[in-house]
Design a protein around this motif. Structure first.
Motif, PDB file in Angstrom:
ATOM      1  N   ILE A  57      76.569  27.730  18.843  1.00  0.00           N
ATOM      2  CA  ILE A  57      75.927  29.041  18.731  1.00  0.00           C
ATOM      3  C   ILE A  57      75.273  29.188  17.360  1.00  0.00           C
ATOM      4  N   GLY A  58      75.923  28.679  16.321  1.00  0.00           N
ATOM      5  CA  GLY A  58      75.321  28.689  14.987  1.00  0.00           C
ATOM      6  C   GLY A  58      74.013  27.920  14.955  1.00  0.00           C
ATOM      7  N   VAL A  88      76.426  19.260  19.836  1.00  0.00           N
ATOM      8  CA  VAL A  88      75.059  19.401  19.320  1.00  0.00           C
ATOM      9  C   VAL A  88      74.063  19.087  20.433  1.00  0.00           C
ATOM     10  N   GLY A  89      74.344  18.060  21.216  1.00  0.00           N
ATOM     11  CA  GLY A  89      73.458  17.707  22.325  1.00  0.00           C
ATOM     12  C   GLY A  89      73.295  18.833  23.325  1.00  0.00           C
ATOM     13  N   MET A  93      69.828  20.817  24.310  1.00  0.00           N
ATOM     14  CA  MET A  93      69.393  20.998  25.692  1.00  0.00           C
ATOM     15  C   MET A  93      69.124  22.480  25.978  1.00  0.00           C
ATOM     16  N   MET A  94      69.955  23.366  25.466  1.00  0.00           N
ATOM     17  CA  MET A  94      69.806  24.793  25.733  1.00  0.00           C
ATOM     18  C   MET A  94      68.722  25.442  24.885  1.00  0.00           C
ATOM     19  N   TYR A  95      68.471  24.917  23.681  1.00  0.00           N
ATOM     20  CA  TYR A  95      67.584  25.582  22.724  1.00  0.00           C
ATOM     21  C   TYR A  95      66.267  24.843  22.503  1.00  0.00           C
ATOM     22  N   GLY A  96      66.191  23.582  22.896  1.00  0.00           N
ATOM     23  CA  GLY A  96      64.958  22.824  22.749  1.00  0.00           C
ATOM     24  C   GLY A  96      64.721  22.328  21.334  1.00  0.00           C
ATOM     25  N   GLY A  97      63.440  22.259  20.960  1.00  0.00           N
ATOM     26  CA  GLY A  97      63.024  21.697  19.680  1.00  0.00           C
ATOM     27  C   GLY A  97      63.745  22.238  18.466  1.00  0.00           C
ATOM     28  N   PRO A  98      63.876  23.585  18.310  1.00  0.00           N
ATOM     29  CA  PRO A  98      64.608  24.085  17.149  1.00  0.00           C
ATOM     30  C   PRO A  98      66.051  23.581  17.096  1.00  0.00           C
ATOM     31  N   GLY A  99      66.605  23.301  18.252  1.00  0.00           N
ATOM     32  CA  GLY A  99      67.961  22.750  18.290  1.00  0.00           C
ATOM     33  C   GLY A  99      68.043  21.379  17.650  1.00  0.00           C
ATOM     34  N   THR A 100      66.939  20.633  17.678  1.00  0.00           N
ATOM     35  CA  THR A 100      66.968  19.307  17.055  1.00  0.00           C
ATOM     36  C   THR A 100      67.036  19.428  15.537  1.00  0.00           C
ATOM     37  N   ILE A 101      66.468  20.496  14.982  1.00  0.00           N
ATOM     38  CA  ILE A 101      66.520  20.709  13.532  1.00  0.00           C
ATOM     39  C   ILE A 101      67.903  21.189  13.121  1.00  0.00           C
TER      40      ILE A 101
END
Length: 120
Positions: A57-58, A88-89, A93-101
């Motif tokens: 969530i963070g 993290v994976g 998957m849930m947040y997309g590109g910003p999740g990779t950062i």
């Protein structure tokens, strides 16, 4: 900021700010503390899984303080690097590109605290 201890520094920087605000609104902080304690206690889900959920969530909220705090707590709760990476994976998957950062930041935070061992 020293990248090796970046996430330790995030928490160190936030602590005095939290203390100052806590002095102004102690009831809010006490209530939040009690809610956190109840929500994060082991039950049907172990505390480590709850910390990994909070870490995810963070990531989604882009909250470096949340990432550092819950990465450290997940290490203390016994989560492995593999479990952190999978959490993290899911956030990617849930947040997309910003999740990779923020996911990369979260995994680095987890590894920082895990590698520090007893210093956390």
């Amino acid at each position: 900021m020293d990248q090796q201890h970046r996430h330790h520094d995030v928490l160190s920087d936030l602590n005095p700010q939290h203390r100052a605000l806590r002095q102004m609104i102690p009831g809010v902080y006490a209530g939040f503390g009690e809610m956190s304690k109840a929500a994060m206690a082991s039950g049907a889900l172990d505390a480590k899984y709850k910390e990994l959920i909070a870490l995810a969530i963070g990531i989604v909220h882009g909250c470096d303080g949340c990432i550092a705090s819950h990465a450290k707590a997940a290490v203390r709760a016994g989560a492995s690097k593999e479990e952190a990476a999978e959490a993290v994976g899911v956030s990617i998957m849930m947040y997309g590109g910003p999740g990779t950062i923020y996911g990369a930041r979260a995994y680095a935070a987890f590894c920082e605290f895990a590698d520090a061992g007893s210093e956390t």
